[in-house]
Design a protein around this motif. Structure first.
Motif, PDB file in Angstrom:
ATOM      1  N   ARG A 109       0.837  -1.210   0.000  1.00  0.00           N
ATOM      2  CA  ARG A 109       0.000   0.000   0.000  1.00  0.00           C
ATOM      3  C   ARG A 109       0.872   1.261   0.000  1.00  0.00           C
ATOM      4  O   ARG A 109       0.574   2.231  -0.708  1.00  0.00           O
ATOM      5  CB  ARG A 109      -0.926  -0.012   1.210  1.00  0.00           C
ATOM      6  CG  ARG A 109      -2.040  -1.063   1.122  1.00  0.00           C
ATOM      7  CD  ARG A 109      -3.120  -0.788   2.144  1.00  0.00           C
ATOM      8  NE  ARG A 109      -4.282  -1.643   1.932  1.00  0.00           N
ATOM      9  CZ  ARG A 109      -4.615  -2.679   2.698  1.00  0.00           C
ATOM     10  NH1 ARG A 109      -3.859  -2.996   3.741  1.00  0.00           N
ATOM     11  NH2 ARG A 109      -5.684  -3.407   2.434  1.00  0.00           N
ATOM     12  N   ASN A 110       1.942   1.254   0.792  1.00  0.00           N
ATOM     13  CA  ASN A 110       2.833   2.411   0.806  1.00  0.00           C
ATOM     14  C   ASN A 110       3.550   2.581  -0.531  1.00  0.00           C
ATOM     15  O   ASN A 110       3.732   3.709  -1.019  1.00  0.00           O
ATOM     16  CB  ASN A 110       3.862   2.262   1.935  1.00  0.00           C
ATOM     17  CG  ASN A 110       3.231   2.357   3.315  1.00  0.00           C
ATOM     18  OD1 ASN A 110       2.190   2.989   3.489  1.00  0.00           O
ATOM     19  ND2 ASN A 110       3.850   1.727   4.305  1.00  0.00           N
ATOM     20  N   THR A 111       3.950   1.452  -1.122  1.00  0.00           N
ATOM     21  CA  THR A 111       4.621   1.517  -2.421  1.00  0.00           C
ATOM     22  C   THR A 111       3.691   2.063  -3.496  1.00  0.00           C
ATOM     23  O   THR A 111       4.104   2.893  -4.333  1.00  0.00           O
ATOM     24  CB  THR A 111       5.121   0.123  -2.830  1.00  0.00           C
ATOM     25  OG1 THR A 111       6.000  -0.391  -1.822  1.00  0.00           O
ATOM     26  CG2 THR A 111       5.856   0.175  -4.159  1.00  0.00           C
ATOM     27  N   GLN A 112       2.442   1.633  -3.488  1.00  0.00           N
ATOM     28  CA  GLN A 112       1.496   2.150  -4.474  1.00  0.00           C
ATOM     29  C   GLN A 112       1.286   3.657  -4.300  1.00  0.00           C
ATOM     30  O   GLN A 112       1.192   4.397  -5.291  1.00  0.00           O
ATOM     31  CB  GLN A 112       0.149   1.431  -4.356  1.00  0.00           C
ATOM     32  CG  GLN A 112      -0.815   1.810  -5.469  1.00  0.00           C
ATOM     33  CD  GLN A 112      -2.223   1.319  -5.217  1.00  0.00           C
ATOM     34  OE1 GLN A 112      -2.703   1.309  -4.077  1.00  0.00           O
ATOM     35  NE2 GLN A 112      -2.910   0.909  -6.274  1.00  0.00           N
ATOM     36  N   LYS A 113       1.239   4.112  -3.063  1.00  0.00           N
ATOM     37  CA  LYS A 113       1.065   5.547  -2.818  1.00  0.00           C
ATOM     38  C   LYS A 113       2.251   6.340  -3.358  1.00  0.00           C
ATOM     39  O   LYS A 113       2.086   7.388  -4.005  1.00  0.00           O
ATOM     40  CB  LYS A 113       0.895   5.788  -1.318  1.00  0.00           C
ATOM     41  CG  LYS A 113       0.649   7.243  -0.956  1.00  0.00           C
ATOM     42  CD  LYS A 113       0.452   7.413   0.541  1.00  0.00           C
ATOM     43  CE  LYS A 113       0.226   8.878   0.892  1.00  0.00           C
ATOM     44  NZ  LYS A 113       0.043   9.074   2.360  1.00  0.00           N
ATOM     45  N   LYS A 114       3.482   5.855  -3.137  1.00  0.00           N
ATOM     46  CA  LYS A 114       4.676   6.556  -3.614  1.00  0.00           C
ATOM     47  C   LYS A 114       4.770   6.513  -5.134  1.00  0.00           C
ATOM     48  O   LYS A 114       5.143   7.508  -5.772  1.00  0.00           O
ATOM     49  CB  LYS A 114       5.916   5.940  -2.980  1.00  0.00           C
ATOM     50  CG  LYS A 114       5.994   6.155  -1.468  1.00  0.00           C
ATOM     51  CD  LYS A 114       7.193   5.462  -0.852  1.00  0.00           C
ATOM     52  CE  LYS A 114       7.236   5.670   0.658  1.00  0.00           C
ATOM     53  NZ  LYS A 114       8.386   4.939   1.282  1.00  0.00           N
ATOM     54  N   TYR A 115       4.422   5.380  -5.717  1.00  0.00           N
ATOM     55  CA  TYR A 115       4.448   5.280  -7.177  1.00  0.00           C
ATOM     56  C   TYR A 115       3.364   6.159  -7.807  1.00  0.00           C
ATOM     57  O   TYR A 115       3.543   6.661  -8.928  1.00  0.00           O
ATOM     58  CB  TYR A 115       4.271   3.823  -7.610  1.00  0.00           C
ATOM     59  CG  TYR A 115       5.568   3.039  -7.661  1.00  0.00           C
ATOM     60  CD1 TYR A 115       6.397   2.962  -6.540  1.00  0.00           C
ATOM     61  CD2 TYR A 115       5.955   2.370  -8.805  1.00  0.00           C
ATOM     62  CE1 TYR A 115       7.573   2.246  -6.573  1.00  0.00           C
ATOM     63  CE2 TYR A 115       7.138   1.642  -8.850  1.00  0.00           C
ATOM     64  CZ  TYR A 115       7.945   1.583  -7.729  1.00  0.00           C
ATOM     65  OH  TYR A 115       9.120   0.885  -7.764  1.00  0.00           O
ATOM     66  N   SER A 116       2.274   6.349  -7.093  1.00  0.00           N
ATOM     67  CA  SER A 116       1.230   7.252  -7.585  1.00  0.00           C
ATOM     68  C   SER A 116       1.742   8.691  -7.630  1.00  0.00           C
ATOM     69  O   SER A 116       1.396   9.460  -8.549  1.00  0.00           O
ATOM     70  CB  SER A 116      -0.013   7.162  -6.696  1.00  0.00           C
ATOM     71  OG  SER A 116      -0.574   5.870  -6.738  1.00  0.00           O
ATOM     72  N   ASP A 117       2.571   9.061  -6.648  1.00  0.00           N
ATOM     73  CA  ASP A 117       3.174  10.393  -6.666  1.00  0.00           C
ATOM     74  C   ASP A 117       4.125  10.537  -7.859  1.00  0.00           C
ATOM     75  O   ASP A 117       4.158  11.587  -8.521  1.00  0.00           O
ATOM     76  CB  ASP A 117       3.921  10.640  -5.356  1.00  0.00           C
ATOM     77  CG  ASP A 117       2.983  10.756  -4.164  1.00  0.00           C
ATOM     78  OD1 ASP A 117       1.791  11.060  -4.382  1.00  0.00           O
ATOM     79  OD2 ASP A 117       3.437  10.534  -3.018  1.00  0.00           O
ATOM     80  N   LYS A 259       4.619 -11.922  -4.030  1.00  0.00           N
ATOM     81  CA  LYS A 259       5.978 -12.344  -4.370  1.00  0.00           C
ATOM     82  C   LYS A 259       6.303 -12.015  -5.824  1.00  0.00           C
ATOM     83  O   LYS A 259       7.331 -11.391  -6.124  1.00  0.00           O
ATOM     84  CB  LYS A 259       6.121 -13.847  -4.119  1.00  0.00           C
ATOM     85  CG  LYS A 259       7.490 -14.393  -4.483  1.00  0.00           C
ATOM     86  CD  LYS A 259       7.562 -15.895  -4.248  1.00  0.00           C
ATOM     87  CE  LYS A 259       8.928 -16.445  -4.660  1.00  0.00           C
ATOM     88  NZ  LYS A 259       8.998 -17.930  -4.467  1.00  0.00           N
ATOM     89  N   PHE A 260       5.411 -12.408  -6.739  1.00  0.00           N
ATOM     90  CA  PHE A 260       5.656 -12.145  -8.154  1.00  0.00           C
ATOM     91  C   PHE A 260       5.581 -10.650  -8.473  1.00  0.00           C
ATOM     92  O   PHE A 260       6.320 -10.151  -9.335  1.00  0.00           O
ATOM     93  CB  PHE A 260       4.658 -12.913  -9.018  1.00  0.00           C
ATOM     94  CG  PHE A 260       5.012 -14.372  -9.185  1.00  0.00           C
ATOM     95  CD1 PHE A 260       6.005 -14.756 -10.064  1.00  0.00           C
ATOM     96  CD2 PHE A 260       4.351 -15.347  -8.456  1.00  0.00           C
ATOM     97  CE1 PHE A 260       6.343 -16.090 -10.226  1.00  0.00           C
ATOM     98  CE2 PHE A 260       4.681 -16.682  -8.609  1.00  0.00           C
ATOM     99  CZ  PHE A 260       5.685 -17.059  -9.494  1.00  0.00           C
ATOM    100  N   LEU A 261       4.702  -9.952  -7.796  1.00  0.00           N
ATOM    101  CA  LEU A 261       4.592  -8.509  -8.026  1.00  0.00           C
ATOM    102  C   LEU A 261       5.881  -7.801  -7.670  1.00  0.00           C
ATOM    103  O   LEU A 261       6.372  -6.944  -8.420  1.00  0.00           O
ATOM    104  CB  LEU A 261       3.429  -7.938  -7.203  1.00  0.00           C
ATOM    105  CG  LEU A 261       3.327  -6.416  -7.170  1.00  0.00           C
ATOM    106  CD1 LEU A 261       3.051  -5.852  -8.562  1.00  0.00           C
ATOM    107  CD2 LEU A 261       2.228  -5.976  -6.201  1.00  0.00           C
ATOM    108  N   ASP A 262       6.468  -8.144  -6.544  1.00  0.00           N
ATOM    109  CA  ASP A 262       7.683  -7.477  -6.115  1.00  0.00           C
ATOM    110  C   ASP A 262       8.838  -7.777  -7.067  1.00  0.00           C
ATOM    111  O   ASP A 262       9.623  -6.875  -7.418  1.00  0.00           O
ATOM    112  CB  ASP A 262       8.034  -7.928  -4.693  1.00  0.00           C
ATOM    113  CG  ASP A 262       9.096  -7.055  -4.046  1.00  0.00           C
ATOM    114  OD1 ASP A 262       8.878  -5.842  -3.928  1.00  0.00           O
ATOM    115  OD2 ASP A 262      10.161  -7.598  -3.680  1.00  0.00           O
ATOM    116  N   GLU A 263       8.952  -9.022  -7.497  1.00  0.00           N
ATOM    117  CA  GLU A 263      10.032  -9.393  -8.409  1.00  0.00           C
ATOM    118  C   GLU A 263       9.915  -8.660  -9.749  1.00  0.00           C
ATOM    119  O   GLU A 263      10.891  -8.101 -10.261  1.00  0.00           O
ATOM    120  CB  GLU A 263      10.031 -10.909  -8.639  1.00  0.00           C
ATOM    121  CG  GLU A 263      10.409 -11.715  -7.397  1.00  0.00           C
ATOM    122  CD  GLU A 263      10.312 -13.213  -7.641  1.00  0.00           C
ATOM    123  OE1 GLU A 263       9.876 -13.593  -8.762  1.00  0.00           O
ATOM    124  OE2 GLU A 263      10.679 -13.989  -6.745  1.00  0.00           O
TER     125      GLU A 263
END
Length: 312
Positions: A109-117, A259-263
């Motif tokens: 969730r935090n990663t999606q928020k930062k990538y949205s920025d 797992k696959f998403l992060d890779e």
């Protein structure tokens, strides 16, 4: 001459007898007969043995019963889940927690928020740079037009017109790189990550249902052993087993997707950031060859089949 003491009605009768047209008051003449109203016709009441209601087929009845049963089960499940969520917030019951998985979900969730920025700022940069390229192109055309109309400054206007045309050409190459970078980040944020978070929401709902039926099972297991309680215990045990299987399946799905998403996220963003850096550096350093090479790499990634499911 009639006597003053005689009855007038008797005199009238005597006159009628003398004239041969005596009329009886008890039997009036035909001209005095009044027409009688017609007698009402009595018809027998109409009856029929044919039913006016549409007979229900067994399939229709079964369908209605199934629908009512589904509504009933949904209502009970919704009540149990609402109660479980309320009790968890009030601290009156326990909840199943997987600390490692919860940390991974929070990180996502935090990663999606930062990538949205990043996506928002990259879109703003692309929009502003598009306006810059359009302005440079218009300025180059203006210089070129003045070169033909001002012979005394023709050479100077031609130099500037050529410079603006080169900047416009290079700017278009950088703009293509920016747009492809925006498209790739948008795919990661709004498709890949969103799909994983949708599975996470399903997992969290299944977790609440699992805990709700687990709480009921513990309640009936500790209750007094009566026939009604034993029946409820058996029904709750069956529902609990179903919810447990659903919960464990969704938990496994979430773990695999994360797992696959992060890779793939690391793999895709590593390439995208390298190409983005090359294109921006080549543009502002005036390295036209490197900029064109960077654009070719972006174009090749668009045309060639992607090796990562995120790029697809």
């Amino acid at each position: 001459m009639a006597s003053l003491t005689s009855n007038p009605m008797e005199d009238i009768e005597n006159m009628e007898e003398n004239s041969g047209h005596r009329r009886s008051r008890s039997n009036p003449g035909p001209e005095q007969t009044r027409p009688q109203p017609p007698r009402s016709l009595d018809f027998p009441s109409a009856t029929s043995s044919i039913s006016l209601t549409t007979p229900s087929s067994p399939g229709v009845v079964l369908g209605k019963n199934t629908k009512l049963e589904n509504i009933k089960n949904w209502t009970i499940s919704t009540y149990k889940c609402s109660r479980q969520s309320l009790y968890e917030k009030m601290g009156k019951t326990s909840k199943t927690v997987d600390p490692e998985l919860e940390d991974q979900i929070e990180t996502l969730r935090n990663t999606q928020k930062k990538y949205s920025d990043i996506l928002r700022l990259a879109r703003a940069l692309s929009s502003h740079f598009f306006n810059l390229v359009q302005t440079q192109n218009s300025l180059g055309e203006c210089f070129s037009d003045l070169a033909h109309k001002s012979p005394e400054l023709q050479q100077e206007f031609l130099y500037n017109a050529e410079a603006q045309r080169n900047l416009t050409k290079n700017g278009q190459h950088l703009l293509a790189s920016l747009n492809f970078f925006v498209s790739s980040v948008n795919t990661i944020v709004n498709k890949t990550m969103e799909d994983s978070l949708l599975t996470v929401k399903q997992y969290e709902t299944a977790r609440v249902e699992y805990d709700a039926y687990r709480t009921d099972l513990e309640f009936y297991a500790a209750a007094k052993e009566t026939e009604a309680n034993q029946m409820k215990l058996s029904e709750t045990q069956v529902s609990f087993n179903n919810k447990k299987a659903e919960f464990e399946k969704l938990r496994s799905d979430v773990q695999i997707k994360l797992k696959f998403l992060d890779e793939n996220r690391v793999k895709v963003m590593s390439k995208q950031l390298l190409l983005f850096h090359t294109a921006v550096s080549a543009y502002f350093s005036g390295n036209q060859v490197a900029l064109e090479e960077s654009v070719k790499q972006f174009a090749g990634k668009i045309k060639s089949p992607a090796t990562s499911w995120i790029e697809q």
